[in-house]
Design an enzyme around this catalytic site. Sequence first.
Site, PDB file in Angstrom:
ATOM      1  N   SER A  34       0.835  -1.210   0.000  1.00  0.00           N
ATOM      2  CA  SER A  34       0.000   0.000   0.000  1.00  0.00           C
ATOM      3  C   SER A  34       0.867   1.257   0.000  1.00  0.00           C
ATOM      4  CB  SER A  34      -0.944   0.003   1.210  1.00  0.00           C
ATOM      5  OG  SER A  34      -0.218  -0.075   2.410  1.00  0.00           O
ATOM      6  N   SER A 124       6.378   4.757  18.550  1.00  0.00           N
ATOM      7  CA  SER A 124       6.764   6.111  18.156  1.00  0.00           C
ATOM      8  C   SER A 124       6.785   7.035  19.369  1.00  0.00           C
ATOM      9  CB  SER A 124       5.713   6.621  17.160  1.00  0.00           C
ATOM     10  OG  SER A 124       5.836   8.012  16.966  1.00  0.00           O
ATOM     11  N   TYR A 148      -3.511   8.321  15.055  1.00  0.00           N
ATOM     12  CA  TYR A 148      -2.284   7.555  14.764  1.00  0.00           C
ATOM     13  C   TYR A 148      -1.535   7.240  16.067  1.00  0.00           C
ATOM     14  CZ  TYR A 148       2.578   6.679  13.508  1.00  0.00           C
ATOM     15  OH  TYR A 148       3.840   6.136  13.439  1.00  0.00           O
ATOM     16  N   LYS A 152      -0.813   3.548  18.136  1.00  0.00           N
ATOM     17  CA  LYS A 152       0.467   3.032  18.650  1.00  0.00           C
ATOM     18  C   LYS A 152       0.335   2.659  20.122  1.00  0.00           C
ATOM     19  CE  LYS A 152       3.095   3.389  14.986  1.00  0.00           C
ATOM     20  NZ  LYS A 152       3.320   2.142  14.227  1.00  0.00           N
ATOM     21  N   PHE A 177      12.127   8.197  17.451  1.00  0.00           N
ATOM     22  CA  PHE A 177      11.985   9.651  17.373  1.00  0.00           C
ATOM     23  C   PHE A 177      11.866  10.010  15.881  1.00  0.00           C
ATOM     24  CE2 PHE A 177      11.744  11.392  21.660  1.00  0.00           C
ATOM     25  CZ  PHE A 177      11.698  10.171  22.329  1.00  0.00           C
ATOM     26  N   ASN A 178      12.693  10.835  15.291  1.00  0.00           N
ATOM     27  CA  ASN A 178      12.427  11.237  13.896  1.00  0.00           C
ATOM     28  C   ASN A 178      13.425  10.593  12.927  1.00  0.00           C
ATOM     29  OD1 ASN A 178      11.087  13.256  15.645  1.00  0.00           O
ATOM     30  ND2 ASN A 178      10.526  14.198  13.708  1.00  0.00           N
ATOM     31  N   ARG A 230      13.497  18.772  17.220  1.00  0.00           N
ATOM     32  CA  ARG A 230      13.231  17.333  17.208  1.00  0.00           C
ATOM     33  C   ARG A 230      14.532  16.556  17.314  1.00  0.00           C
ATOM     34  NH1 ARG A 230       9.137  19.511  17.526  1.00  0.00           N
ATOM     35  NH2 ARG A 230       7.152  19.201  16.437  1.00  0.00           N
ATOM     36  N   PRO A 292      -0.889  23.041  13.021  1.00  0.00           N
ATOM     37  CA  PRO A 292      -1.735  22.625  14.152  1.00  0.00           C
ATOM     38  C   PRO A 292      -1.268  21.298  14.736  1.00  0.00           C
ATOM     39  CG  PRO A 292      -3.092  23.280  12.277  1.00  0.00           C
ATOM     40  CD  PRO A 292      -1.667  23.280  11.799  1.00  0.00           C
ATOM     41  N   GLY A 293      -1.249  21.202  16.048  1.00  0.00           N
ATOM     42  CA  GLY A 293      -0.872  19.943  16.714  1.00  0.00           C
ATOM     43  C   GLY A 293       0.615  19.817  16.994  1.00  0.00           C
ATOM     44  N   ASP A 294       1.453  20.688  16.405  1.00  0.00           N
ATOM     45  CA  ASP A 294       2.907  20.594  16.633  1.00  0.00           C
ATOM     46  C   ASP A 294       3.270  21.043  18.050  1.00  0.00           C
ATOM     47  OD1 ASP A 294       3.760  19.502  14.301  1.00  0.00           O
ATOM     48  OD2 ASP A 294       4.614  21.338  13.458  1.00  0.00           O
TER      49      ASP A 294
HETATM   50  P1  NAD Z   1       6.367   2.970   5.306  1.00  0.00           P
HETATM   51  O1  NAD Z   1       4.999   3.394   4.897  1.00  0.00           O
HETATM   52  O2  NAD Z   1       7.498   3.279   4.405  1.00  0.00           O
HETATM   53  O3  NAD Z   1       6.372   1.386   5.580  1.00  0.00           O
HETATM   54  C1  NAD Z   1       5.238   0.702   6.068  1.00  0.00           C
HETATM   55  C2  NAD Z   1       5.010  -0.505   5.186  1.00  0.00           C
HETATM   56  O4  NAD Z   1       3.873  -1.239   5.676  1.00  0.00           O
HETATM   57  C3  NAD Z   1       4.708  -0.145   3.736  1.00  0.00           C
HETATM   58  O5  NAD Z   1       5.543  -0.899   2.879  1.00  0.00           O
HETATM   59  C4  NAD Z   1       3.232  -0.546   3.550  1.00  0.00           C
HETATM   60  O6  NAD Z   1       2.968  -0.992   2.222  1.00  0.00           O
HETATM   61  C5  NAD Z   1       3.078  -1.638   4.589  1.00  0.00           C
HETATM   62  N1  NAD Z   1       1.721  -1.829   5.112  1.00  0.00           N
HETATM   63  C6  NAD Z   1       0.882  -0.880   5.619  1.00  0.00           C
HETATM   64  N2  NAD Z   1      -0.253  -1.451   6.024  1.00  0.00           N
HETATM   65  C7  NAD Z   1      -0.142  -2.789   5.787  1.00  0.00           C
HETATM   66  C8  NAD Z   1      -1.002  -3.905   5.982  1.00  0.00           C
HETATM   67  N3  NAD Z   1      -2.227  -3.756   6.502  1.00  0.00           N
HETATM   68  N4  NAD Z   1      -0.556  -5.131   5.628  1.00  0.00           N
HETATM   69  C9  NAD Z   1       0.674  -5.293   5.085  1.00  0.00           C
HETATM   70  N5  NAD Z   1       1.516  -4.274   4.861  1.00  0.00           N
HETATM   71  C10 NAD Z   1       1.111  -3.038   5.214  1.00  0.00           C
HETATM   72  O7  NAD Z   1       6.630   3.558   6.763  1.00  0.00           O
HETATM   73  P2  NAD Z   1       7.971   3.620   7.626  1.00  0.00           P
HETATM   74  O8  NAD Z   1       8.368   5.036   7.723  1.00  0.00           O
HETATM   75  O9  NAD Z   1       8.928   2.617   7.157  1.00  0.00           O
HETATM   76  O10 NAD Z   1       7.386   3.202   9.037  1.00  0.00           O
HETATM   77  C11 NAD Z   1       7.431   1.867   9.496  1.00  0.00           C
HETATM   78  C12 NAD Z   1       6.758   1.789  10.852  1.00  0.00           C
HETATM   79  O11 NAD Z   1       7.434   2.661  11.746  1.00  0.00           O
HETATM   80  C13 NAD Z   1       5.292   2.225  10.858  1.00  0.00           C
HETATM   81  O12 NAD Z   1       4.578   1.382  11.734  1.00  0.00           O
HETATM   82  C14 NAD Z   1       5.344   3.633  11.406  1.00  0.00           C
HETATM   83  O13 NAD Z   1       4.155   3.996  12.054  1.00  0.00           O
HETATM   84  C15 NAD Z   1       6.500   3.528  12.377  1.00  0.00           C
HETATM   85  N6  NAD Z   1       7.142   4.833  12.642  1.00  0.00           N
HETATM   86  C16 NAD Z   1       7.595   5.576  11.599  1.00  0.00           C
HETATM   87  C17 NAD Z   1       8.179   6.822  11.837  1.00  0.00           C
HETATM   88  C18 NAD Z   1       8.636   7.683  10.704  1.00  0.00           C
HETATM   89  O14 NAD Z   1       8.804   8.890  10.914  1.00  0.00           O
HETATM   90  N7  NAD Z   1       8.889   7.160   9.511  1.00  0.00           N
HETATM   91  C19 NAD Z   1       8.316   7.273  13.153  1.00  0.00           C
HETATM   92  C20 NAD Z   1       7.859   6.472  14.203  1.00  0.00           C
HETATM   93  C21 NAD Z   1       7.274   5.234  13.926  1.00  0.00           C
HETATM   94  C1  WQD Z   2       9.602  18.087  12.208  1.00  0.00           C
HETATM   95  C2  WQD Z   2       9.692  19.597  12.466  1.00  0.00           C
HETATM   96  C3  WQD Z   2       7.645  20.757  12.017  1.00  0.00           C
HETATM   97  C4  WQD Z   2       7.631  20.052   7.697  1.00  0.00           C
HETATM   98  C5  WQD Z   2       5.935  13.319  12.706  1.00  0.00           C
HETATM   99  C6  WQD Z   2       4.841  12.563  13.381  1.00  0.00           C
HETATM  100  C7  WQD Z   2       5.414  11.567  14.326  1.00  0.00           C
HETATM  101  C8  WQD Z   2       6.477  10.689  13.661  1.00  0.00           C
HETATM  102  C9  WQD Z   2       7.433  11.443  12.805  1.00  0.00           C
HETATM  103  C10 WQD Z   2       5.585   8.535  13.167  1.00  0.00           C
HETATM  104  C11 WQD Z   2       8.463  20.163  13.161  1.00  0.00           C
HETATM  105  C12 WQD Z   2       8.727  21.202  11.071  1.00  0.00           C
HETATM  106  C13 WQD Z   2       7.947  20.068   9.039  1.00  0.00           C
HETATM  107  C14 WQD Z   2       7.709  21.261   6.959  1.00  0.00           C
HETATM  108  C15 WQD Z   2       8.443  22.383   8.951  1.00  0.00           C
HETATM  109  N1  WQD Z   2       5.923   9.694  12.806  1.00  0.00           N
HETATM  110  N2  WQD Z   2       8.350  21.216   9.651  1.00  0.00           N
HETATM  111  N3  WQD Z   2       8.130  22.387   7.615  1.00  0.00           N
HETATM  112  O1  WQD Z   2       6.040  16.369  13.435  1.00  0.00           O
HETATM  113  O2  WQD Z   2       8.123  15.704  14.701  1.00  0.00           O
HETATM  114  O3  WQD Z   2       6.713  13.978  13.691  1.00  0.00           O
HETATM  115  O4  WQD Z   2       6.761  12.395  11.990  1.00  0.00           O
HETATM  116  O5  WQD Z   2       5.457   8.068  14.257  1.00  0.00           O
HETATM  117  O6  WQD Z   2       4.359  10.815  14.809  1.00  0.00           O
HETATM  118  O7  WQD Z   2       4.025  13.474  14.093  1.00  0.00           O
HETATM  119  O8  WQD Z   2       8.059  15.399  12.222  1.00  0.00           O
HETATM  120  O9  WQD Z   2       9.202  15.891  10.114  1.00  0.00           O
HETATM  121  O10 WQD Z   2       6.738  16.414  10.305  1.00  0.00           O
HETATM  122  O11 WQD Z   2       8.383  17.795  11.555  1.00  0.00           O
HETATM  123  O12 WQD Z   2       8.808  23.440   9.465  1.00  0.00           O
HETATM  124  O13 WQD Z   2       7.409  21.312   5.740  1.00  0.00           O
HETATM  125  O14 WQD Z   2       9.761  20.267  11.198  1.00  0.00           O
HETATM  126  O15 WQD Z   2       6.841  21.832  12.387  1.00  0.00           O
HETATM  127  O16 WQD Z   2       8.911  21.193  14.019  1.00  0.00           O
HETATM  128  P1  WQD Z   2       7.184  15.482  13.582  1.00  0.00           P
HETATM  129  P2  WQD Z   2       8.075  16.348  10.953  1.00  0.00           P
END
Ligand code: NAD
Ligand code: WQD
Length: 336
Positions: A34, A124, A148, A152, A177-178, A230, A292-294
């Site tokens: 997806s 996360s 979301y 988690k 984290f990020n 971050r 919003p929400g940041d």
């Molecule tokens: P991503 O979207 O690149 O990878 C997720 C993968 O899961 C995708 O390949 C998608 O096709 C697959 N997928 C989604 N729903 C599915 C389902 N129902 N069945 C089978 N496959 C499914 O995302 P990512 O950035 O690699 O994130 C991986 C995990 O880490 C996620 O759970 C995300 O919430 C978590 N996470 C990501 C971040 C981030 O900033 N990238 C931060 C914290 C946590």
């Molecule tokens: C980082 C900083 C923005 C975009 C999100 C999810 C979190 C996690 C990671 C999965 C912030 C600023 C951003 C832009 C900007 N995902 N920004 N201009 O918000 O910390 O976290 O992604 O779990 O759940 O909420 O990450 O990369 O979106 O933002 O100024 O175009 O950059 O305001 O301060 P965030 P982010």
Amino acid sequence: MAILVTGGTGYIGSHTVVELHQQGLEVIIVDNLSNSKTVVLDKIETISGKRPIFIEADIRDSQALDDIFSEYNIDAVIHFAGLKAVGESVAQPLRYYDNNVVGSLRLLESMAKAKVHNIIFSSSATVYGSPERLPIDEDCALRTTNPYGTNKLQIEQMMGDLCTSDQNWSVVALRYFNPVGAHSSGLIGEDPSGIPNNLMPFITQVASGLREQLSVFGNDYDTPDGSGIRDYIHVVDLAIGHVKALAMFKQSIGFNAINLGTGNGYSVLEMVESFERVNQLKIPYQISPRRPGDIASCYAQPDKAYAVMGWQAEKGLDQMMKDAWHWQSKNPKGYQ
Ligand code: NAD
Ligand code: WQD
């Protein structure tokens, strides 16, 4: 050892599969594609010299999961599969609860049936919401602010309840984290569809000319330069964290939540300056209203990861910037 990786063709999953291969582990990926493409499998093979087994299936499909567990001798599961866009989760909560929470429930049911009791879960820092204190340690209050994040937290709680019910279970919930950057080969990286929500891919798309300028969301936060802070972590460090977590499964350990961050916070403006300096490129930006929400600041207390699994982040901000740009400049349209 064979590891089932859900969501293994995605951004963090693909980097983790490479690290698992480097440890000589066998990998079976299940992904419904997806948010990823099968070409990732070719790239993983080029990097590691090994092709993971790939099964296209949805984790909500119990039969498909049962078949995988009966066909392969799986020792542990690393569970990445999920939807991850915060804004989308607010607009489409039921889709998020179904995919993320129900998907995880189905996965745990199949694992229980197959008597596979070891799982690493992609959690996360979003579970800390607006954090109780900084740096954020694992004992900070858990209080989510969007569906979301609630997904988690509910998945973590479900896994915790399972561990309480049966001492055979071992769960490591890694609270990322990020994550930013890409593999140093430039062959795999983050491939967001549409306009990136996150800062780092937005910066690299501005650098490559795909977007005109960056909007800096707010310069009036209570931070030294007013922009949001971050804890950015290199995706390869994050991937290695999963390999380290697997070693915890030598005995049953119950439920463990562990932060994966560097412990350092950088502001949006510092990120822009660092990208410009490392890559000798200009990032045009404008100051825009707060998103919003940041929150103002979010960074980890990462000591638990070192104490319990000997992991700490090795790669600094310059490496993140270099590798993010290497991936973007080699693949301006992602995996297309
Ligand atoms: P991503 O979207 O690149 O990878 C997720 C993968 O899961 C995708 O390949 C998608 O096709 C697959 N997928 C989604 N729903 C599915 C389902 N129902 N069945 C089978 N496959 C499914 O995302 P990512 O950035 O690699 O994130 C991986 C995990 O880490 C996620 O759970 C995300 O919430 C978590 N996470 C990501 C971040 C981030 O900033 N990238 C931060 C914290 C946590
Ligand atoms: C980082 C900083 C923005 C975009 C999100 C999810 C979190 C996690 C990671 C999965 C912030 C600023 C951003 C832009 C900007 N995902 N920004 N201009 O918000 O910390 O976290 O992604 O779990 O759940 O909420 O990450 O990369 O979106 O933002 O100024 O175009 O950059 O305001 O301060 P965030 P982010």
